[in-house]
Design a protein around this motif. Structure first.
Motif, mmCIF file in Angstrom:
data_model
loop_
_atom_site.group_PDB
_atom_site.id
_atom_site.type_symbol
_atom_site.label_atom_id
_atom_site.label_comp_id
_atom_site.label_asym_id
_atom_site.label_seq_id
_atom_site.Cartn_x
_atom_site.Cartn_y
_atom_site.Cartn_z
ATOM 1 N N THR A 83 -18.415 14.010 -3.079
ATOM 2 C CA THR A 83 -18.629 15.443 -2.926
ATOM 3 C C THR A 83 -20.013 15.690 -2.341
ATOM 4 N N ASN A 84 -20.135 16.787 -1.659
ATOM 5 C CA ASN A 84 -21.415 17.222 -1.126
ATOM 6 C C ASN A 84 -21.518 18.706 -1.430
ATOM 7 N N SER A 85 -22.477 19.073 -2.239
ATOM 8 C CA SER A 85 -22.645 20.462 -2.682
ATOM 9 C C SER A 85 -21.372 20.984 -3.335
ATOM 10 N N ASN A 86 -20.785 20.151 -4.195
ATOM 11 C CA ASN A 86 -19.564 20.480 -4.918
ATOM 12 C C ASN A 86 -18.369 20.772 -4.009
ATOM 13 N N ILE A 87 -18.366 20.213 -2.818
ATOM 14 C CA ILE A 87 -17.237 20.319 -1.901
ATOM 15 C C ILE A 87 -16.713 18.910 -1.672
ATOM 16 N N LEU A 88 -15.436 18.709 -1.934
ATOM 17 C CA LEU A 88 -14.845 17.389 -1.772
ATOM 18 C C LEU A 88 -14.906 16.960 -0.314
ATOM 19 N N GLN A 89 -15.547 15.835 -0.061
ATOM 20 C CA GLN A 89 -15.672 15.305 1.290
ATOM 21 C C GLN A 89 -14.616 14.236 1.574
ATOM 22 N N ASP A 90 -14.381 13.366 0.590
ATOM 23 C CA ASP A 90 -13.448 12.255 0.793
ATOM 24 C C ASP A 90 -12.942 11.801 -0.570
ATOM 25 N N GLY A 91 -11.718 11.343 -0.602
ATOM 26 C CA GLY A 91 -11.141 10.815 -1.833
ATOM 27 C C GLY A 91 -10.177 9.697 -1.507
ATOM 28 N N THR A 92 -10.246 8.620 -2.269
ATOM 29 C CA THR A 92 -9.342 7.494 -2.056
ATOM 30 C C THR A 92 -8.732 7.080 -3.388
ATOM 31 N N VAL A 93 -7.519 6.578 -3.300
ATOM 32 C CA VAL A 93 -6.831 6.041 -4.465
ATOM 33 C C VAL A 93 -6.194 4.727 -4.035
ATOM 34 N N SER A 94 -6.355 3.678 -4.844
ATOM 35 C CA SER A 94 -5.682 2.416 -4.546
ATOM 36 C C SER A 94 -5.009 1.916 -5.815
ATOM 37 N N ASN A 95 -3.885 1.264 -5.629
ATOM 38 C CA ASN A 95 -3.117 0.720 -6.749
ATOM 39 C C ASN A 95 -2.886 -0.758 -6.533
ATOM 40 N N SER A 96 -2.802 -1.490 -7.641
ATOM 41 C CA SER A 96 -2.438 -2.900 -7.556
ATOM 42 C C SER A 96 -1.759 -3.297 -8.855
ATOM 43 N N SER A 97 -0.964 -4.335 -8.768
ATOM 44 C CA SER A 97 -0.353 -4.887 -9.964
ATOM 45 C C SER A 97 -0.373 -6.393 -9.827
ATOM 46 N N ARG A 98 -0.407 -7.054 -10.963
ATOM 47 C CA ARG A 98 -0.483 -8.508 -10.960
ATOM 48 C C ARG A 98 0.258 -9.013 -12.181
ATOM 49 N N GLY A 99 1.096 -10.027 -11.987
ATOM 50 C CA GLY A 99 1.827 -10.573 -13.110
ATOM 51 C C GLY A 99 2.777 -11.658 -12.664
ATOM 52 N N VAL A 100 3.431 -12.244 -13.626
ATOM 53 C CA VAL A 100 4.419 -13.295 -13.377
ATOM 54 C C VAL A 100 5.758 -12.808 -13.916
ATOM 55 N N VAL A 101 6.779 -12.891 -13.085
ATOM 56 C CA VAL A 101 8.124 -12.495 -13.489
ATOM 57 C C VAL A 101 8.953 -13.761 -13.613
ATOM 58 N N ARG A 102 9.491 -13.997 -14.795
ATOM 59 C CA ARG A 102 10.345 -15.165 -15.038
ATOM 60 C C ARG A 102 11.718 -14.708 -15.488
ATOM 61 N N GLY A 103 12.758 -15.353 -14.969
ATOM 62 C CA GLY A 103 14.108 -15.101 -15.447
ATOM 63 C C GLY A 103 14.848 -13.972 -14.780
ATOM 64 N N ALA A 104 14.270 -13.360 -13.745
ATOM 65 C CA ALA A 104 14.973 -12.278 -13.055
ATOM 66 C C ALA A 104 16.102 -12.856 -12.213
ATOM 67 N N ARG A 105 17.149 -12.077 -12.051
ATOM 68 C CA ARG A 105 18.258 -12.531 -11.208
ATOM 69 C C ARG A 105 18.634 -11.420 -10.240
ATOM 70 N N VAL A 106 19.079 -11.841 -9.068
ATOM 71 C CA VAL A 106 19.527 -10.891 -8.056
ATOM 72 C C VAL A 106 20.919 -10.410 -8.448
ATOM 73 N N VAL A 107 21.051 -9.119 -8.663
ATOM 74 C CA VAL A 107 22.328 -8.510 -9.034
ATOM 75 C C VAL A 107 23.141 -8.196 -7.783
ATOM 76 N N ASN A 108 22.459 -7.706 -6.752
ATOM 77 C CA ASN A 108 23.139 -7.304 -5.532
ATOM 78 C C ASN A 108 22.137 -7.337 -4.391
ATOM 79 N N SER A 109 22.613 -7.675 -3.201
ATOM 80 C CA SER A 109 21.777 -7.723 -2.014
ATOM 81 C C SER A 109 22.661 -7.362 -0.828
ATOM 82 N N TYR A 110 22.298 -6.291 -0.103
ATOM 83 C CA TYR A 110 23.190 -5.805 0.938
ATOM 84 C C TYR A 110 22.437 -4.925 1.939
ATOM 85 N N PRO A 111 22.933 -4.889 3.197
ATOM 86 C CA PRO A 111 22.381 -3.930 4.155
ATOM 87 C C PRO A 111 23.007 -2.555 3.905
ATOM 88 N N ASP A 112 22.207 -1.520 4.069
ATOM 89 C CA ASP A 112 22.673 -0.144 3.929
ATOM 90 C C ASP A 112 22.097 0.648 5.093
#
Length: 134
Positions: A83-112
């Motif tokens: 902010t500059n003089s209480n006026i928003l100049q720029d704002g950013t948001v970023s997201n991330s996730s991290r983990g290990v997935v075990r045991g998942a199975r593909v139920v369906n896979s198809y073009p649509d």
């Protein structure tokens, strides 16, 4: 006899009934997580149509695993604002996730249409067993 309000509610819910299980998607069950990944076929970089399809298949599977990871481990969100003089100049948001997935199975896979779709299912009891190592 239905009142006007009741009739209006029925008419509003009617489109949702038709959308509830297109493509025979997974039926939610207790102790299971479901994730769906999407990837556009035509936007893949290879020129050959077969390679575009293979890349979209892989990208949609990775997108579904990313979604499962977010459900299991959460999403780290970071944001900043200038902010500059209480006026928003720029704002950013970023997201991330991290983990290990075990045991998942593909139920369906198809073009649509131009999208490739992959549906994954994760049994949380199996996930816990695999995570603990037994």
């Amino acid at each position: 006899m239905l009142s006007k309000r009741g009739l209006l509610m029925c008419l509003m819910l009617l489109p949702l009934i038709g959308c509830s299980s297109q493509q025979g998607g997974p039926k939610p069950t207790k102790n299971h997580l479901y994730a769906v990944g999407y990837a556009p076929i035509s936007l893949q970089l290879p020129q050959e149509p077969q390679q575009k399809l293979l890349h979209a298949m892989r990208a949609s599977r990775l997108d579904a695993y990313r979604e499962l990871t977010e459900q299991l481990s959460g999403v780290m969100t970071s944001s900043s604002s200038i902010t500059n003089s209480n006026i928003l100049q720029d704002g950013t948001v970023s997201n991330s996730s991290r983990g290990v997935v075990r045991g998942a199975r593909v139920v369906n896979s198809y073009p649509d249409g131009d999208m490739y779709v992959t549906e994954l299912e994760l049994d949380l009891k199996l996930y816990e067993k695999l995570r603990r190592g037994y």
